[in-house]
Design an enzyme around this catalytic site. Structure first.
Site, PDB file in Angstrom:
ATOM      1  N   LYS A 185       0.955  -1.173   0.183  1.00 22.37           N
ATOM      2  CA  LYS A 185      -0.323   0.052  -0.265  1.00 22.37           C
ATOM      3  C   LYS A 185       1.186   1.391   0.195  1.00 22.37           C
ATOM      4  O   LYS A 185       1.827   1.289   0.589  1.00 22.37           O
ATOM      5  CB  LYS A 185      -0.850  -0.105   1.036  1.00 22.37           C
ATOM      6  N   GLU A 259      10.597   2.223   9.494  1.00 19.68           N
ATOM      7  CA  GLU A 259      11.880   3.425   9.238  1.00 19.68           C
ATOM      8  C   GLU A 259      10.437   4.112   9.872  1.00 19.68           C
ATOM      9  O   GLU A 259       9.893   4.803   8.873  1.00 19.68           O
ATOM     10  CB  GLU A 259      12.156   2.591   7.905  1.00 19.68           C
ATOM     11  N   CYS A 293      13.258  11.696   5.676  1.00 16.09           N
ATOM     12  CA  CYS A 293      13.451  11.327   7.036  1.00 16.09           C
ATOM     13  C   CYS A 293      15.073  11.532   7.190  1.00 16.09           C
ATOM     14  O   CYS A 293      15.712  11.577   8.581  1.00 16.09           O
ATOM     15  CB  CYS A 293      13.106   9.880   7.189  1.00 16.09           C
ATOM     16  N   GLU A 394       9.984  17.090  14.197  1.00 10.97           N
ATOM     17  CA  GLU A 394      10.594  16.773  12.659  1.00 10.97           C
ATOM     18  C   GLU A 394       9.875  17.788  11.849  1.00 10.97           C
ATOM     19  O   GLU A 394       8.481  17.559  11.514  1.00 10.97           O
ATOM     20  CB  GLU A 394      10.514  15.144  12.410  1.00 10.97           C
TER      21      GLU A 394
HETATM   22  P1  NAD Z   1       2.717   8.315   7.705  1.00 14.89           P
HETATM   23  O1  NAD Z   1       2.655   8.055   8.882  1.00 14.89           O
HETATM   24  O2  NAD Z   1       0.942   9.724   7.761  1.00 14.89           O
HETATM   25  O3  NAD Z   1       2.147   7.065   6.573  1.00 14.89           O
HETATM   26  C1  NAD Z   1       2.727   6.456   5.580  1.00 14.89           C
HETATM   27  C2  NAD Z   1       2.298   6.230   5.693  1.00 14.89           C
HETATM   28  O4  NAD Z   1       0.801   5.053   6.338  1.00 14.89           O
HETATM   29  C3  NAD Z   1       1.343   6.456   4.505  1.00 14.89           C
HETATM   30  O5  NAD Z   1       0.836   4.467   3.249  1.00 14.89           O
HETATM   31  C4  NAD Z   1      -0.247   6.091   4.957  1.00 14.89           C
HETATM   32  O6  NAD Z   1      -1.276   6.154   3.989  1.00 14.89           O
HETATM   33  C5  NAD Z   1      -0.432   5.538   5.899  1.00 14.89           C
HETATM   34  N1  NAD Z   1      -0.405   4.828   6.895  1.00 14.89           N
HETATM   35  C6  NAD Z   1      -1.602   5.815   8.024  1.00 14.89           C
HETATM   36  N2  NAD Z   1      -2.542   6.061   9.095  1.00 14.89           N
HETATM   37  C7  NAD Z   1      -1.818   4.702   8.789  1.00 14.89           C
HETATM   38  C8  NAD Z   1      -1.884   3.615   9.890  1.00 14.89           C
HETATM   39  N3  NAD Z   1      -3.038   3.815  11.275  1.00 14.89           N
HETATM   40  N4  NAD Z   1      -1.654   2.473   9.896  1.00 14.89           N
HETATM   41  C9  NAD Z   1      -1.407   2.449   8.950  1.00 14.89           C
HETATM   42  N5  NAD Z   1      -0.518   2.797   7.640  1.00 14.89           N
HETATM   43  C10 NAD Z   1      -1.335   4.224   8.090  1.00 14.89           C
HETATM   44  O7  NAD Z   1       3.924   8.862   6.970  1.00 14.89           O
HETATM   45  P2  NAD Z   1       4.649  10.641   5.722  1.00 14.89           P
HETATM   46  O8  NAD Z   1       3.402  11.445   6.578  1.00 14.89           O
HETATM   47  O9  NAD Z   1       3.316   9.864   4.641  1.00 14.89           O
HETATM   48  O10 NAD Z   1       5.916   9.800   5.466  1.00 14.89           O
HETATM   49  C11 NAD Z   1       6.727  10.774   6.394  1.00 14.89           C
HETATM   50  C12 NAD Z   1       7.273  10.244   7.583  1.00 14.89           C
HETATM   51  O11 NAD Z   1       8.243   9.406   7.249  1.00 14.89           O
HETATM   52  C13 NAD Z   1       8.479  11.457   8.579  1.00 14.89           C
HETATM   53  O12 NAD Z   1       8.489  11.240   9.882  1.00 14.89           O
HETATM   54  C14 NAD Z   1       9.416  10.619   8.223  1.00 14.89           C
HETATM   55  O13 NAD Z   1      10.486  11.029   8.840  1.00 14.89           O
HETATM   56  C15 NAD Z   1       9.194   8.930   7.572  1.00 14.89           C
HETATM   57  N6  NAD Z   1       9.875   8.523   6.298  1.00 14.89           N
HETATM   58  C16 NAD Z   1      10.853   7.555   7.073  1.00 14.89           C
HETATM   59  C17 NAD Z   1      11.632   6.969   6.616  1.00 14.89           C
HETATM   60  C18 NAD Z   1      13.365   6.089   6.898  1.00 14.89           C
HETATM   61  O14 NAD Z   1      13.462   5.194   6.293  1.00 14.89           O
HETATM   62  N7  NAD Z   1      12.718   5.676   8.381  1.00 14.89           N
HETATM   63  C19 NAD Z   1      11.687   7.529   5.093  1.00 14.89           C
HETATM   64  C20 NAD Z   1      11.299   8.190   4.817  1.00 14.89           C
HETATM   65  C21 NAD Z   1       9.746   8.700   5.724  1.00 14.89           C
END
Ligand code: NAD
Length: 503
Positions: A185, A259, A293, A394
């Site tokens: 997803k 991650e 990230c 962040e």
């Molecule tokens: P997010 O947590 O809002 O969403 C990530 C994914 O999770 C999306 O596909 C979203 O639809 C899904 N999601 C949302 N609610 C959910 C739930 N309750 N259960 C399961 N899935 C759910 O994050 P974002 O805004 O898409 O991305 C930004 C964040 O990601 C930042 O905090 C960034 O640091 C982090 N990030 C981390 C890494 C890493 O490798 N550590 C890499 C890229 C981004």
């Protein structure tokens, strides 16, 4: 009238992919994605219902239990993955365009992401041929111990919007190389490259049911993470959502790889090559619009060189080109959505109200072709103290904070004084200082005299609230495997079991 940034002409209607068939979503909810650069509708994303998630998981389960993929040799799996890598290369221009259009990311960066996606897929293909366990011949003359490495089962992959194609390929080919089957997803904001890459897997001959795509928002992700027949979830996203994933995975005690967020420091010592360091700090802070990230969003600068360094850094920051993500001259594109832009600007204001000094940027850009997009000027906040929100939160936008330090211990103390532990950079020509600092920093990755760089062979992951588990490298591959110990007794000898009578 000025042309808006990244004008597009057609709206993509995306579909789920379940058990080898493209499925028009049956749910009522459709997420409409508008391009961050100009507000135009570019994609309609159906949100998978729990029933559709069930169907996808059932297809992955069937393929895992009785299908061809987990039973192929490593070389056969590698051949499919290598074909996919070649197809990613062949379709690179279109994939990069999709990620730039939906993600607001500069095209020069998405071109690099797609090249990286192909490299990761090729690297994972190599791992498929190298899977092996261990044999113990030291358990006594009558025993041989085999440690089998087996695929974990059905894997749920959930990805964020900031590197849609790249992060997908940090997970998917590794899970498939291990012999797992998958339900993926992507983020609702950037689903198109994932749909496109799934089509490339179909074209490469992946057996039906091996890879399933369920599009949607949080509830679709939640249905995957809660599903009792999913064995592993590999999630990349925010720390807040990561905590939900931990809760949701409790039912069947899923194996989780998370991650999550970051708040990295770029530590610049006075003995560094300062010219080199300025370029690195600029890149680390503003790469990918700061929506990264591993963004090196905190500059920690030794006080003896701080003033001079910051004047030059601010000058170069003002020279960055903010503009149309589809224009190769653009350094910083459009932020992912309006709510996020407002949150980023809110943090800049809060920083100023708490005593930080604005030395570059800090405003929304709305003139000319930027008029209908989500653009802000690359921003530096100086004099940011550890107790200010901007130091530890962040912000995830083109906002760099600057904090001065006196010596090595002070630098390490400040770098570690946040809840996150994903990455940090050290700039110094003194090898003792570099090694002592690298060992003392609590993060999964340390860059030395470089920044934001992730070769596929090196494991990537985190300390503290930035996550658990590893991606990429052998460790990333092993996240999708289980070890099974098989202890074999040969011959029938007296006295083997303490309770057995002598025969
Ligand atoms: P997010 O947590 O809002 O969403 C990530 C994914 O999770 C999306 O596909 C979203 O639809 C899904 N999601 C949302 N609610 C959910 C739930 N309750 N259960 C399961 N899935 C759910 O994050 P974002 O805004 O898409 O991305 C930004 C964040 O990601 C930042 O905090 C960034 O640091 C982090 N990030 C981390 C890494 C890493 O490798 N550590 C890499 C890229 C981004």
């Amino acid at each position: 009238m000025a042309e808006a940034a990244g004008m597009t002409t057609s709206v993509r209607r995306l579909n789920h992919y379940i058990d080898g068939r493209w499925v028009v979503g049956e749910g009522d909810t459709v997420f409409s994605r508008t391009a961050p650069a100009n507000g135009q509708l570019v994609a309609e994303v159906p949100c998978a219902t729990p029933k559709e998630v069930d169907n996808a998981v059932a297809a992955a389960r069937r393929q895992f239990e009785v299908g061809a993929w987990p039973r192929m040799t490593g070389f056969e799996r590698a051949a499919v993955l290598t074909r996919v890598a070649d197809l990613i290369d062949a379709n690179a221009a279109e994939l990069a365009r999709l990620d730039s259009e939906e993600g607001g990311k500069p095209l020069r960066l998405t071109e690099g992401d797609i090249a990286g996606a192909a490299t990761l897929t090729r690297y994972a293909a190599g791992l498929a041929t190298q899977t092996h366990g261990m044999t113990y011949t030291t358990n006594g003359p009558d025993f041989t111990g085999l440690v089998l490495r087996e695929p974990s089962g059905v894997v749920g992959l959930i990805t964020p919007w900031n590197f849609p194609a790249l992060i997908l390929c940090q997970k998917l080919p590794f899970a498939l190389a291990a012999g797992c089957t998958v339900v993926v997803k992507p983020s609702e904001f950037t689903s198109s490259t994932t749909e496109a890459i799934v089509k490339l897997y179909e074209e490469a001959g992946l057996p039906a049911g091996t890879l399933n795509l369920t599009l949607g928002t949080g509830p679709t992700g939640q249905a995957i993470t809660e599903h009792m027949d999913v064995d592993v979830v590999s999630f990349t996203g925010s720390t807040a959502t990561g905590r939900h994933v931990i809760d949701a995975g409790k039912g069947n005690l899923k194996k989780l790889s998370l991650e999550l967020g970051g708040k990295a420091a770029n530590i610049v010592f006075a003995d560094a090559d300062l010219e080199d360091a300025i370029e690195g700090v600029l890149f680390g802070g503003f790469f990918n619009n700061g929506e990264c990230c591993v963004a090196q969003s905190r500059l920690l600068i030794q006080d003896s060189v701080a003033d001079e360094f910051l004047v030059e850094l601010a000058r170069r920051t003002r020279q960055l080109t903010v503009g149309d993500p589809l224009d190769r001259a653009t350094d910083v594109g459009a932020l992912i959505h309006e709510g996020h832009l407002n949150a980023v600007l809110g943090h800049v204001e809060k920083g100023r109200s708490q005593g930080a000094v604005l030395v570059a940027g800090g405003e929304r850009l709305r003139t000319g072709q930027l008029a209908s997009g989500q653009f802000i000027s690359p921003t530096i906040l100086d004099r940011v103290a550890p107790d200010m929100t901007a130091f530890g939160h962040e912000i995830f936008g083109p906002v760099l904070t600057a904090t001065r330090f006196s010596d090595e211990n002070d630098a390490i103390r400040l770098a570690n004084a946040v809840e996150y532990g994903l990455s940090n950079s050290i700039w110094s020509k003194n090898i003792d200082k570099v090694l002592v600092s690298a060992k003392a920093l609590k993060s999964g990755t340390i860059y030395v005299n470089t920044t934001i760089d992730a070769p596929p062979q090196m494991p990537f992951g985190a300390y503290k609230a930035s996550g658990v588990g590893r991606e990429m490298g052998l460790a990333g591959f092993e996240e999708f495997t289980e070890l099974k110990s098989v202890n074999i007794r040969t011959g029938k000898r007296a006295g083997t079991f303490a309770f057995s009578p002598e025969v």
